[in-house]
Design an enzyme around this catalytic site. Structure first.
Site, short mmCIF file in Angstrom:
data_model
loop_
_atom_site.label_atom_id
_atom_site.label_comp_id
_atom_site.label_asym_id
_atom_site.label_seq_id
_atom_site.Cartn_x
_atom_site.Cartn_y
_atom_site.Cartn_z
N GLY A 48 -28.05 -23.63 0.51
CA GLY A 48 -28.34 -23.36 -0.89
C GLY A 48 -27.42 -24.11 -1.81
O GLY A 48 -26.38 -24.62 -1.40
N GLY A 100 -25.76 -23.88 -5.88
CA GLY A 100 -25.57 -23.03 -7.04
C GLY A 100 -24.83 -23.78 -8.11
O GLY A 100 -24.58 -24.99 -7.99
N GLY A 101 -24.45 -23.06 -9.13
CA GLY A 101 -23.75 -23.67 -10.25
C GLY A 101 -22.37 -24.19 -9.90
O GLY A 101 -21.85 -25.06 -10.59
N ASP A 109 -20.82 -10.38 -10.40
CA ASP A 109 -22.02 -11.22 -10.30
C ASP A 109 -23.01 -10.65 -9.28
O ASP A 109 -23.58 -11.40 -8.49
CB ASP A 109 -21.63 -12.66 -9.95
CG ASP A 109 -22.71 -13.67 -10.31
OD1 ASP A 109 -23.56 -13.35 -11.17
OD2 ASP A 109 -22.71 -14.77 -9.75
N LYS A 145 -19.02 -23.15 1.86
CA LYS A 145 -19.23 -23.41 0.44
C LYS A 145 -18.39 -24.62 0.08
O LYS A 145 -17.16 -24.60 0.21
CB LYS A 145 -18.81 -22.19 -0.39
CG LYS A 145 -19.17 -22.27 -1.85
CD LYS A 145 -18.81 -20.95 -2.52
CE LYS A 145 -19.44 -20.79 -3.87
NZ LYS A 145 -19.12 -19.48 -4.45
N VAL A 173 -23.76 -24.69 -0.44
CA VAL A 173 -23.44 -23.96 0.79
C VAL A 173 -24.17 -24.64 1.93
O VAL A 173 -25.39 -24.83 1.88
CB VAL A 173 -23.84 -22.47 0.70
CG1 VAL A 173 -23.56 -21.76 2.02
CG2 VAL A 173 -23.10 -21.79 -0.44
#
Length: 179
Positions: A16, A18-19, A138, A38, A23
């Site tokens: 994935g 993300g901002g 979050d 990550k 990952v």
């Protein structure tokens, strides 16, 4: 992934983006298991490419915070490495889907038994975090992982903060729409 990391971890796939980073799924050649890594570019964080304190290093605070939390409903953190312009947070690999993906697949409301299981697991993870003075900040469906056996875990303590004795901490961010 750089040489030091590549010597121990063999990249398999991108799990994935993300901002704050990507990952990747990798194979840990020493322990012989899959891990999630990550990957965070240090040079995109301003002073992070020449950090003066641990808080200036992207991912290190997340690694330290998550490592404080040992629970079956929280994704485990194994290690943290920096090599060149990259920081790597090595975590437990969850072979499954996010709650977001599960909700999309359901084409309507989730069955009550699944909702109950997810809610109880996430609530327990938050309780463990709060018992350790950690505020996740979050919680959202993308940060709730469900493996193929149905085990639910909370991930991504990247915005987490430690609270002080009174139980309060500075909320320094989150995802718009979930805050």
């Amino acid at each position: 992934m750089q040489n030091l990391i590549l010597n121990r971890y063999r990249p398999l796939d991108v799990a994935g983006k993300g901002g704050y980073g990507t990952v990747r799924v990798a194979w840990d050649t020493r322990i012989q298991r899959r891990v999630a890594i990550k990957c965070l570019r240090l040079d995109t964080y301003g002073t992070a490419s020449s950090p003066s304190t641990p808080r200036d290093i992207p991912g290190l605070e997340e690694a330290r915070t998550a490592a404080m939390l040992s629970d079956s409903h929280i994704v485990g953190v194994f290690d943290f490495e920096i090599e060149g312009p990259m920081a790597y947070l090595i975590m437990e690999y969850m072979d499954g889907i996010t709650l977001t993906e599960l909700m999309r697949m359901a084409n309507g409301p989730l069955p009550l038994d699944i909702l109950t299981c997810v809610f109880e697991s996430v609530a327990h993870a938050i309780e463990v975090a709060h018992d350790n003075q950690v505020l996740h900040l979050d919680i959202k469906p993308d940060n709730v992982l469900i493996n193929r056996q149905g085990q639910v875990k909370v991930a991504d303590f990247g915005l987490a903060r430690l609270s002080h004795e009174a139980g309060f901490g500075k909320a320094a961010g989150g995802t718009i729409g979930y805050m």
